[in-house]
Each structure stands twice: as C-alpha cells, then as structure tokens.
Motif scaffolding. Structure first.
Motif, PDB file in Angstrom:
ATOM      1  N   THR A   1       0.841  -1.190   0.000  1.00  0.00           N
ATOM      2  CA  THR A   1       0.000   0.000   0.000  1.00  0.00           C
ATOM      3  C   THR A   1       0.878   1.242   0.000  1.00  0.00           C
ATOM      4  OG1 THR A   1      -1.698  -1.167   1.267  1.00  0.00           O
ATOM      5  CG2 THR A   1      -1.844   1.231   1.202  1.00  0.00           C
ATOM      6  N   GLY A   2       0.479   2.244  -0.773  1.00  0.00           N
ATOM      7  CA  GLY A   2       1.217   3.494  -0.822  1.00  0.00           C
ATOM      8  C   GLY A   2       0.383   4.653  -0.313  1.00  0.00           C
ATOM      9  N   THR A   3       1.006   5.567   0.430  1.00  0.00           N
ATOM     10  CA  THR A   3       0.335   6.763   0.925  1.00  0.00           C
ATOM     11  C   THR A   3       1.248   7.967   0.718  1.00  0.00           C
ATOM     12  OG1 THR A   3       1.199   6.461   3.170  1.00  0.00           O
ATOM     13  CG2 THR A   3      -0.956   5.501   2.691  1.00  0.00           C
ATOM     14  N   ILE A   4       0.667   9.153   0.842  1.00  0.00           N
ATOM     15  CA  ILE A   4       1.435  10.397   0.802  1.00  0.00           C
ATOM     16  C   ILE A   4       1.106  11.186   2.059  1.00  0.00           C
ATOM     17  CG2 ILE A   4       1.837  12.569  -0.406  1.00  0.00           C
ATOM     18  CD1 ILE A   4       1.087  11.166  -3.001  1.00  0.00           C
ATOM     19  N   ALA A   5       2.115  11.431   2.864  1.00  0.00           N
ATOM     20  CA  ALA A   5       1.923  12.157   4.122  1.00  0.00           C
ATOM     21  C   ALA A   5       3.267  12.703   4.573  1.00  0.00           C
ATOM     22  CB  ALA A   5       1.327  11.242   5.191  1.00  0.00           C
ATOM     23  N   SER A   6       3.250  13.547   5.581  1.00  0.00           N
ATOM     24  CA  SER A   6       4.479  14.062   6.170  1.00  0.00           C
ATOM     25  C   SER A   6       4.615  13.498   7.572  1.00  0.00           C
ATOM     26  CB  SER A   6       4.467  15.590   6.219  1.00  0.00           C
ATOM     27  OG  SER A   6       5.658  16.073   6.794  1.00  0.00           O
TER      28      SER A   6
END
Length: 230
Positions: free
Chosen positions: A106-111
């Motif tokens: 699974t891929g996500t975009i976050a800081s």
C-alpha cells in the motif's frame, strides 16, 4: 545496536531470511537496495538509496520493486509488481498496489515530520506477517530535486530465524569506507543492523544521513523553542 555507515555503491542485500540459503527457492524474505551517487563519477558526491527490491517465498514468490522519485517530477515515486508497469500513488490516503494472501503493498502520501519535510511517499508491505516500510524524503523541488528512500523493518526481533544482510547479523561487513579525500564531504548512509529497543518496539533501519542531519537540526530547534517558551 550497532550503527555503521554504508559507502558501497550498487545493489546489495539489506536483509535476507534465512542468512544462509542453499538455493534461491530457500530464501523466505530478501530485501535488496540500489545505492547510487546523486551525480556523475565524483567520489565525494552524496549517495542515496534509489531502488528497493523485495521478494521471497513469504511474498508468495512475488517481486516488489520500489523506485524513488520526487512527487513533483515526471519520474515520480512508483511501485512495480512482478516486473510489471510502474504504478504511482493515485490516492494520497491509500493506494493498494497488491493484495493477496501472502503479501500486500500500500502506498500513501503524508508528512511524518511536517516541521522538517514536505508530504512525501511511503510504501508499507506486509510480507508473510513481516512489516516493511519504505519511506521517501525529497530535497529540492521539481526536476532538480533529489529523492531518497529509507528502509525500516519494525518488530524485526519477531523473526525467529537468523537474519543475513546489513540489517541482519552480517552488519558492517563489506560496507566499505569513506575515501580519505572526502570522508567529511559526502553524506554517507547509516544503518542500525540489529533490533534497537524504543519503548516496546524493535526496529532495524537504514536511513540517509541527510535525513539524520536534518532531524538532528530540527531536534535542536525544538529544544531551543521549548527553552524560550519556558
């Protein structure tokens, strides 16, 4: 745990289960990475982890490749399954690249640390019950940016078999040394190759020294701000 800097370039084994395998079919988990210079043939150029390759019987003999790349560039962070086309993260809250009984990706975009880094890509894998996290950090903007990958294996001590590779018992063997003329110039890559207790969590990590340096600066700024406000 042992900490050491990695200076060897090219493809290397970061983790292998078990440490000794007579044939490829005996490998249950294999994590390999490709370390490259940011530019040219300059021996003192910064190095970074460019690609990660994960395979083994725990993954149902599937292969997962993760490619670094700024989210603002044409060749952005991508995942390939079984040498198929490169897939990008379509939903910042979660894009499923693979889901089967043996392995999920699974891929996500976050800081993870907004004070230090802009939002960036993360790939989380469950490989036969073992979690592997590949986190990207990017310096700069757009096509001139430099993206680097970090690897961590939380709860690595739950694996009962002997672990090989730089994050296993092989440790710093073959990690190389900094050339004398650039030992203080080129940011190397840092590994903690045995479980390190942090609360109740054990983790083996491989991170860019650029990230370590920035995190250290951020921690000092945080302590200074807390002092000023107290």
């Amino acid at each position: 745990g042992e900490k050491f800097d990695l200076w060897k370039l090219g493809w290397s084994t970061f983790l292998q289960v078990p440490q000794q395998a007579e044939t490829d079919n005996d490998v249950k988990l294999l994590i390999q990475g490709n370390v490259q210079r940011f530019w040219g043939s300059d021996e003192c150029a910064p190095a970074f982890l460019d690609q990660v390759h994960i395979s083994g019987s725990w993954a149902g003999n599937r292969t997962v490749q993760i490619f670094s790349g700024s989210l603002e560039s044409e060749n952005s962070f991508a995942v390939s399954i079984d040498n198929g086309p490169r897939q990008k993260i379509q939903d910042a809250d979660g894009t499923t690249f693979l889901l089967d009984p043996h392995v999920s990706v699974t891929g996500t975009i976050a800081s993870q640390d907004p004070a230090l880094w802009r939002p960036d890509a993360t790939a989380v894998l469950d490989v036969g019950g073992v979690n592997v996290e590949v986190v990207q950090h990017t310096e700069g903007r757009f096509e001139e940016s430099m993206a680097m990958l970090d690897i961590s294996v939380p709860d690595i001590d739950q694996i009962s078999e002997t672990l090989g590779g730089w994050l296993g018992v092989d440790g710093s063997e073959g990690a190389g040394e900094a050339p004398p003329e650039c030992a203080t110039q080129r940011p190397s890559l840092s590994a903690i190759n045995v479980p390190v207790q942090s609360g109740q969590v054990s983790k083996a990590t491989f991170v860019s020294r650029l990230m370590v340096k920035r995190s250290s600066v951020g921690s000092r700024k945080k302590r200074f701000n807390e002092y000023c406000l107290s």
